[in-house]
Design a protein around this motif. Structure first.
Motif, short mmCIF file in Angstrom:
data_model
loop_
_atom_site.label_atom_id
_atom_site.label_comp_id
_atom_site.label_asym_id
_atom_site.label_seq_id
_atom_site.Cartn_x
_atom_site.Cartn_y
_atom_site.Cartn_z
N MET A 79 0.89 -0.99 -0.10
CA MET A 79 -0.10 0.01 -0.03
C MET A 79 0.68 1.29 0.05
O MET A 79 0.28 2.58 -0.24
N GLN A 80 2.24 1.18 0.38
CA GLN A 80 2.86 2.31 0.30
C GLN A 80 2.75 3.36 -0.97
O GLN A 80 2.76 4.51 -0.61
N PRO A 81 3.07 2.82 -1.95
CA PRO A 81 2.83 3.47 -3.28
C PRO A 81 1.79 4.40 -3.26
O PRO A 81 1.66 5.76 -3.70
N ILE A 82 0.57 3.90 -3.00
CA ILE A 82 -0.71 4.78 -2.76
C ILE A 82 -0.60 5.78 -1.82
O ILE A 82 -0.93 6.91 -2.04
N ARG A 83 -0.17 5.30 -0.95
CA ARG A 83 0.21 6.40 0.32
C ARG A 83 0.92 7.49 -0.19
O ARG A 83 0.57 8.83 0.25
N ALA A 84 2.16 7.13 -0.70
CA ALA A 84 3.08 8.11 -1.17
C ALA A 84 2.54 9.01 -2.02
O ALA A 84 2.87 10.33 -2.26
N SER A 85 1.63 8.60 -2.76
CA SER A 85 0.77 9.75 -4.04
C SER A 85 -0.17 10.42 -3.23
O SER A 85 -0.78 11.32 -4.08
N GLY A 86 -0.36 10.33 -2.15
CA GLY A 86 -1.27 11.13 -1.28
C GLY A 86 -2.97 10.76 -1.54
O GLY A 86 -3.82 11.24 -1.06
N ARG A 87 -3.12 9.31 -2.24
CA ARG A 87 -4.38 8.68 -2.25
C ARG A 87 -4.92 8.36 -1.28
O ARG A 87 -5.10 6.78 -1.35
N ILE A 119 -4.52 -3.04 9.78
CA ILE A 119 -3.47 -2.44 8.87
C ILE A 119 -3.95 -1.11 8.76
O ILE A 119 -3.01 -0.23 8.44
N SER A 120 -5.28 -0.73 8.68
CA SER A 120 -5.53 0.60 8.47
C SER A 120 -5.18 1.51 9.69
O SER A 120 -4.86 2.84 9.28
N GLN A 121 -4.63 1.10 10.71
CA GLN A 121 -4.06 1.92 11.94
C GLN A 121 -2.80 2.53 11.38
O GLN A 121 -2.20 3.56 12.04
N VAL A 122 -2.05 1.96 10.27
CA VAL A 122 -0.79 2.37 9.94
C VAL A 122 -0.94 3.70 9.32
O VAL A 122 0.23 4.65 9.06
N PHE A 123 -1.96 3.98 8.48
CA PHE A 123 -2.32 5.13 7.58
C PHE A 123 -3.40 6.13 8.11
O PHE A 123 -4.21 6.04 8.98
N GLU A 124 -2.93 7.45 7.52
CA GLU A 124 -3.63 8.48 7.92
C GLU A 124 -4.92 8.36 7.52
O GLU A 124 -5.53 7.68 6.42
#
Length: 343
Positions: A79-87, A119-124
């Motif tokens: 999921m990191q690439p999606i997160r890095a793109s701000g989506r 795993i959702s707890q890792v993401f904003e």
């Protein structure tokens, strides 16, 4: 053999178990889960969006991995690439769908526990953004822009029809002639095409009926009111209205779904009963008794509301005829709809 266990048979069973485990890849289990998902009555567009989100964002990283070997870290890294793109909204949706797949695997007895549960707890959390829309005061400007836009007639008409019926883009674009009762002046959208999976009856104002009258020469012999430009036997793409709005200069200002917000704001400010407005928007009441009451008693009130809204939209187009009115004028009709004064 001392304990009555054949070592060769035990080894064979173990090998078969490992083979079955290896065959239970994330891609296979997702396909099995999706087959069940398709039976839940979701629209084709929704199902396509669900599958594409996993196919595009997760499959490249984990599709061939056995579900027994998947860990929280496996998914988080994917999921990191999606997160890095701000989506972050995409992260939220994909995370939810991963959990559905893994919970399916648990319930099917394929794994003991779902490693993706938290795993959702890792993401904003994504910032909640509302679909772009405009204030009712800007409606005359929109209607003027629409009247001179360099777009196909039936694109103008589907935009007007969606605005007048306060429906969602996909509902308007896929309207069928066999759903429309011109005598009773109602449009019955079947549950299968509604977001909330419940049949919705739309009272048709004189302005909505004018749009349908304008479409008759174009599509009355076809299944869909607004046929596709490429294949007339299929409906117009639900994104057509949005593409037209962008070409008209409304990018990041207004989307087709925002028509519903314009109507809701206008009708609330005019003082229509909130429950009647919610019924017109096809919002489902969580109270089952009240929901049934809404369906049985609000139709007459919604007829009044929809007629008022139709006249409001027509007045907003004063000086710049709607596409439906233009067609009627070309045909030499003289029964021009009257305009009322609002106070």
């Amino acid at each position: 053999m001392a304990q009555g266990i054949d070592p060769q048979e035990q080894q064979r069973q173990q090998q078969e178990k490992e083979k079955a485990s290896n065959n239970n890849t994330f891609a296979k289990i997702t396909a099995d889960w999706f087959a069940v998902k398709k039976s839940k009555g979701l629209t084709k567009d929704t199902l396509n969006n669900i599958w594409r989100s996993l196919e595009k964002n997760i499959f490249p990283y984990v599709e061939g991995i056995s579900i027994n070997n998947l860990t929280a870290q496996t998914f988080i890294q994917a999921m990191q690439p999606i997160r890095a793109s701000g989506r972050l909204e995409t992260v939220r949706r994909v995370t939810m769908r991963i959990n559905e797949v893994m919970n399916y695997a648990v319930n099917a007895g394929l794994i003991q526990a779902n490693p993706a549960t938290k795993i959702s707890q890792v993401f904003e959390n994504p910032v909640v953004t509302h679909m772009p829309t405009i204030r009712p005061e800007k409606l005359p400007e929109l209607m003027r822009t629409l009247s001179i836009a360099n777009i196909e007639l039936q694109t103008r008409l589907v935009i007007e029809f969606q605005l007048l019926t306060i429906t969602r883009p996909s509902e308007a674009a896929t309207a069928r002639w066999d759903e429309i009762n011109l005598i009773d002046k109602i449009w019955t959208i079947p549950a299968g095409r509604m977001k909330m999976r419940r049949e919705h009856v739309v009272p048709l104002s004189p302005q909505s009926l004018a749009v349908l009258e304008a479409m008759k020469p174009i599509s009355l012999h076809r299944p869909y009111v607004f046929p596709s430009f490429k294949n007339p036997l299929k409906p117009m793409n639900s994104a057509t209205a949005n593409m037209a709005l962008r070409r008209m200069g409304y990018k990041n200002i207004l989307v087709a779904h925002g028509f519903r917000s314009i109507a809701s704001t206008t009708l609330n400010e005019k003082g229509f009963a909130p429950d009647v407005i919610e019924a017109a928007l096809a919002h489902v009441d969580t109270n089952k008794v009240r929901s049934a009451y809404n369906r049985s008693t609000y139709l007459e009130q919604r007829k009044v509301l929809m007629d008022w809204w139709g006249e409001f939209v027509e007045q907003a187009a004063t000086g710049k005829f709607t596409a439906a009115e233009s067609v009627r004028r070309i045909k030499g009709e003289s029964d021009k709809l009257s305009t009322i004064e609002f106070k």
